[in-house]
Design a protein around this motif. Sequence first.
Motif, short mmCIF file in Angstrom:
data_model
loop_
_atom_site.label_atom_id
_atom_site.label_comp_id
_atom_site.label_asym_id
_atom_site.label_seq_id
_atom_site.Cartn_x
_atom_site.Cartn_y
_atom_site.Cartn_z
N ARG A 13 21.09 38.74 0.55
CA ARG A 13 22.41 38.80 1.17
C ARG A 13 23.45 38.98 0.06
N VAL A 14 24.08 40.13 0.00
CA VAL A 14 25.01 40.44 -1.09
C VAL A 14 26.25 39.54 -1.01
N VAL A 15 26.55 38.88 -2.14
CA VAL A 15 27.71 37.98 -2.19
C VAL A 15 28.71 38.39 -3.27
N TRP A 16 28.38 39.40 -4.09
CA TRP A 16 29.29 39.77 -5.17
C TRP A 16 28.97 41.20 -5.61
N THR A 17 29.99 41.98 -5.86
CA THR A 17 29.80 43.30 -6.44
C THR A 17 30.83 43.51 -7.54
N GLU A 18 30.46 44.26 -8.56
CA GLU A 18 31.41 44.66 -9.58
C GLU A 18 30.89 45.92 -10.27
N PRO A 19 31.79 46.73 -10.82
CA PRO A 19 31.35 47.95 -11.51
C PRO A 19 30.56 47.62 -12.77
N LEU A 20 29.58 48.46 -13.09
CA LEU A 20 28.88 48.36 -14.36
C LEU A 20 29.56 49.28 -15.38
N ARG A 21 29.54 48.88 -16.63
CA ARG A 21 30.18 49.65 -17.69
C ARG A 21 29.26 49.77 -18.91
N LEU B 152 29.16 58.76 -21.76
CA LEU B 152 27.86 58.47 -21.17
C LEU B 152 27.84 58.68 -19.66
N PRO B 153 26.64 58.71 -19.05
CA PRO B 153 26.56 58.96 -17.61
C PRO B 153 27.25 57.87 -16.79
N PRO B 154 27.76 58.22 -15.60
CA PRO B 154 28.38 57.22 -14.73
C PRO B 154 27.35 56.18 -14.28
N LEU B 155 27.83 54.99 -13.97
CA LEU B 155 26.96 53.88 -13.60
C LEU B 155 27.26 53.40 -12.18
N PRO B 156 26.29 52.80 -11.51
CA PRO B 156 26.51 52.29 -10.15
C PRO B 156 27.26 50.97 -10.17
N VAL B 157 27.48 50.43 -8.99
CA VAL B 157 28.07 49.10 -8.84
C VAL B 157 26.95 48.07 -8.83
N CYS B 158 27.17 46.98 -9.54
CA CYS B 158 26.19 45.89 -9.56
C CYS B 158 26.30 45.07 -8.29
N GLN B 159 25.17 44.74 -7.70
CA GLN B 159 25.13 43.87 -6.52
C GLN B 159 24.43 42.56 -6.89
N ILE B 160 25.08 41.46 -6.58
CA ILE B 160 24.47 40.14 -6.72
C ILE B 160 24.21 39.61 -5.31
N ALA B 161 23.00 39.17 -5.06
CA ALA B 161 22.61 38.73 -3.72
C ALA B 161 21.98 37.35 -3.76
#
Length: 292
Positions: free
Chosen positions: A159-167, A251-260
């Motif tokens: 169950r995803v509770v947090w997201t933030e961009p990766l860098r 560098l290549p673009p990165l996805p969003v990190c999901q914490i669940a």
Amino acid sequence: MATTQLELDSLRAFLAIADRGSFTAAAGSVGRTQSAVSLKIRKLEDALGKPLFFRNAHRTELTPAGELLLGYARRLVRDSDAAVAHLRAPEATGAIRLGIGELFVPDHLPRVLTRFRRTHPRVRLEVQVGLSADLLKEMRAGALDLVVASRDSDDMGGRVVWTEPLRWVAATDFEWSEDGPVQLVALPAQCPYRRMAIDALAGMGRTSEVVYACTSLLGVEAAIAAGSGLAILGQSSLLRNPGLRDIGRHLPPLPVCQIAVFGDATSIHDAGGALIRFIEDSLTSEASLLKV
């Protein structure tokens, strides 16, 4: 100067109109007559000194002031409902064996868990910190009840509770070079960000080598700030550590990190459900402050 007060009932009526597109539909959803809803909106507009809706024969639409109020209204109503629900709920009791992924520890969970202990003093937390893959294995083996960890894909569940961009993160004085292997700083081999960095660099035709490996995120950040190499980290690492900067333009673009949250809260009585709700509500507030 007197402070203008916003009544929650008026905000609920405002949200109902914004979501349903008419005063008539909103009246039914909030259990009021259309004239009562109109009166609440009129009082709200008088208090704010601005019209909140454009009214026409086909649909009621938000004015610019209404658009501005919308986010505040949702947050105020949500927080009010959450406060009532928490205060009316029976006090949670029991013990929870909680695993927390290393990538998430320094920024957010310590504050959240400290507040949870104050709010639910009869719940005993047994916290174990580690890599996500290791913690999930322990949970499946029955050694942990819940795990808060990074999620690579929807197939993992949780169950995803947090997201933030990766860098892509390096020291502030880092200079990008087109020659030789890219030097990486990373957590151990099970870390998904380590695999992501190696694969992304290979995809752009660059070789890489892990020149510094550490078992803690704070250790990784310290090594990067000292100039040992670069790494993929969450944006909150940049906000917390002035010795780091984003070098993503190279560098290549990165996805969003999901914490669940992984695990069945219903299997560990009311304490598990209380903890998950608390984490979700607290991290929603953390995210609004973080502004990632």
